[in-house]
Motif scaffolding. Structure first.
Motif, PDB file in Angstrom:
ATOM      1  N   ALA A  50       6.811   8.892  -0.307  1.00  0.00           N
ATOM      2  CA  ALA A  50       5.522  10.157  -0.378  1.00  0.00           C
ATOM      3  C   ALA A  50       5.982  11.744  -0.311  1.00  0.00           C
ATOM      4  O   ALA A  50       4.855  12.028  -0.913  1.00  0.00           O
ATOM      5  CB  ALA A  50       4.649   9.136   0.575  1.00  0.00           C
ATOM      6  N   ASP A  89      -4.217   4.323  -7.411  1.00  0.00           N
ATOM      7  CA  ASP A  89      -4.148   5.978  -7.802  1.00  0.00           C
ATOM      8  C   ASP A  89      -3.991   5.546  -9.362  1.00  0.00           C
ATOM      9  O   ASP A  89      -4.032   6.157  -9.898  1.00  0.00           O
ATOM     10  CB  ASP A  89      -3.477   6.828  -6.726  1.00  0.00           C
ATOM     11  N   ARG A 140       2.177  15.413  -4.979  1.00  0.00           N
ATOM     12  CA  ARG A 140       1.187  14.428  -4.485  1.00  0.00           C
ATOM     13  C   ARG A 140       1.502  13.260  -4.678  1.00  0.00           C
ATOM     14  O   ARG A 140       2.097  12.683  -5.567  1.00  0.00           O
ATOM     15  CB  ARG A 140      -0.102  15.099  -5.227  1.00  0.00           C
ATOM     16  N   ALA A 141       1.281  13.508  -3.636  1.00  0.00           N
ATOM     17  CA  ALA A 141       1.595  11.299  -3.456  1.00  0.00           C
ATOM     18  C   ALA A 141       0.525  10.292  -3.920  1.00  0.00           C
ATOM     19  O   ALA A 141      -0.477  10.447  -3.587  1.00  0.00           O
ATOM     20  CB  ALA A 141       1.897  10.387  -2.090  1.00  0.00           C
ATOM     21  N   LEU A 142       0.858   8.734  -4.626  1.00  0.00           N
ATOM     22  CA  LEU A 142      -0.060   8.045  -5.230  1.00  0.00           C
ATOM     23  C   LEU A 142       0.159   6.590  -4.918  1.00  0.00           C
ATOM     24  O   LEU A 142       1.429   6.584  -4.697  1.00  0.00           O
ATOM     25  CB  LEU A 142      -0.785   7.724  -6.196  1.00  0.00           C
ATOM     26  N   GLY A 143      -0.640   6.003  -4.473  1.00  0.00           N
ATOM     27  CA  GLY A 143      -0.707   5.075  -4.457  1.00  0.00           C
ATOM     28  C   GLY A 143      -0.554   3.839  -5.869  1.00  0.00           C
ATOM     29  O   GLY A 143      -0.890   4.392  -6.488  1.00  0.00           O
ATOM     30  N   SER A 203       6.302   4.106   1.649  1.00  0.00           N
ATOM     31  CA  SER A 203       6.472   4.941   1.161  1.00  0.00           C
ATOM     32  C   SER A 203       7.111   6.528   2.042  1.00  0.00           C
ATOM     33  O   SER A 203       7.137   6.956   1.853  1.00  0.00           O
ATOM     34  CB  SER A 203       4.872   5.511   2.867  1.00  0.00           C
ATOM     35  N   ASP A 235       0.717  -1.407  -0.124  1.00  0.00           N
ATOM     36  CA  ASP A 235       0.433   0.121   0.191  1.00  0.00           C
ATOM     37  C   ASP A 235       0.424   1.338   0.121  1.00  0.00           C
ATOM     38  O   ASP A 235       0.080   2.257   0.010  1.00  0.00           O
ATOM     39  CB  ASP A 235      -1.055   0.378   1.143  1.00  0.00           C
ATOM     40  N   ARG A 276       3.097   4.213  -1.429  1.00  0.00           N
ATOM     41  CA  ARG A 276       2.796   6.077  -1.693  1.00  0.00           C
ATOM     42  C   ARG A 276       4.183   6.152  -1.809  1.00  0.00           C
ATOM     43  O   ARG A 276       4.976   6.331  -1.659  1.00  0.00           O
ATOM     44  CB  ARG A 276       1.984   6.660  -1.611  1.00  0.00           C
ATOM     45  N   ILE A 316       9.088   3.083  -2.263  1.00  0.00           N
ATOM     46  CA  ILE A 316       7.537   3.088  -2.425  1.00  0.00           C
ATOM     47  C   ILE A 316       6.959   2.473  -1.621  1.00  0.00           C
ATOM     48  O   ILE A 316       5.780   2.609  -0.589  1.00  0.00           O
ATOM     49  CB  ILE A 316       7.425   2.283  -4.019  1.00  0.00           C
TER      50      ILE A 316
END
Length: 301
Positions: A270, A216, A210-213, A267, A175, A177, A264
């Motif tokens: 992120a 996303d 911005r951070a995305l998984g 995170s 999970d 990001r 990643i």
């Protein structure tokens, strides 16, 4: 790249560079993700530019130092895309560049190279990128260091592309990001550092806004293309084995790619960094903008 469809390019047009910095500029890795974008931007400014690579218009091979001298001859500035091996050849190259008269160096490094454990417990702090950073700092030339995180373009022209196109992206990132950075922003910062005053001695950490998984990311691509790929979390060992079996990676290369995903997964990628804003006076390009433009060019079919 050739743009298709009616999507407009929202990247601001380059401002012509001052005559005092109109090259020649040597761009190593001149056909790569950032290098070719740097070449395009420099030439749009009217800067004399040498696109250097093993198969490019100016021959340059990190493994063949005999190619370095002709590529450097007369160059005023160099964009360095280093070889990710240790010991790093960047140190010897920087020494030769300065001896040949190069006055400005812009080094592509990586986010987190100075953070213990960023890429896992088995990686020493710095590594080859750290060697390159030390070399440019000690060179006596003007230097700027770029530390980008994961590129957005890995989904449109890199290691993640086949999975996106096939409808299933299997990665060992859980999970986690990341604030994926657009390679166009990296190139814009590099060109600013190569052609403008005010960037000497700067380290620019580069990220998106911005951070995305991973889920996303695939949602963004699906909105732009109408084609949805599924994100499938897998174990790191399975991912590594797939790189070797399916994509022809050596075991060492597969290990490096797998470990590179750790920031990643954790995170650590992120947090949003301020390098684009400090260097260019604007916010970094959003992932949505990257997806729109890549889809218009037919990146995902």
């Amino acid at each position: 790249m050739t743009r298709t469809g009616n999507s407009a390019d929202t990247t601001p047009a380059p401002t012509p560079a001052p005559a005092s910095v109109r090259g020649p500029v040597l761009v190593t890795g001149g056909t790569g993700k950032t290098g070719r974008r740097v070449v395009d931007r420099l030439r749009a400014l009217g800067v004399a530019t040498r696109a250097a690579s093993r198969s490019g218009e100016t021959r340059f091979d990190w493994a063949d130092p005999a190619t370095w001298g002709p590529a450097l001859d007369g160059a005023a500035a160099v964009y360095i895309v280093p070889l990710d091996t240790s010991p790093s050849p960047t140190t010897a190259f920087v020494e030769q560049a300065v001896a040949s008269g190069v006055r400005r160096l812009v080094l592509l490094s990586a986010r987190g190279v100075d953070v213990p454990g960023y890429f896992g417990d088995g990686h020493e702090v710095g590594g080859p990128h750290g060697e390159g950073e030390r070399a440019v700092r000690a060179s006596g030339a003007e230097w700027t260091i770029l530390r980008p995180g994961w590129f957005a373009q890995n989904f449109s022209e890199g290691v993640f592309l086949d999975g996106v196109r096939a409808g299933e992206l299997a990665l060992p990132t859980g999970d986690g990001r990341a604030a994926f950075v657009d390679a166009d922003d990296i190139a814009a910062v590099a060109v600013a550092a190569l052609t403008e005053d005010g960037h000497a001695g700067q380290e620019y950490g580069l990220s998106g806004p911005r951070a995305l998984g991973m889920a996303d990311v695939l949602d963004e691509i699906a909105k732009a293309t109408g084609k949805r790929a599924a994100y499938v979390p897998v174990e790191a060992s399975a991912f590594r084995a797939g790189l070797v079996a399916d994509q022809g990676f050596t075991d060492e290369e597969a290990g490096l790619w797998t470990d590179a995903l750790i920031p990643i997964t954790t995170s650590r990628e992120a947090p949003v960094l301020d390098g684009v804003r400090r260097a260019l006076g604007r916010e970094p390009r959003d992932f949505t903008d990257f997806v729109r433009d890549a889809a218009a060019r037919g990146a995902w079919g």
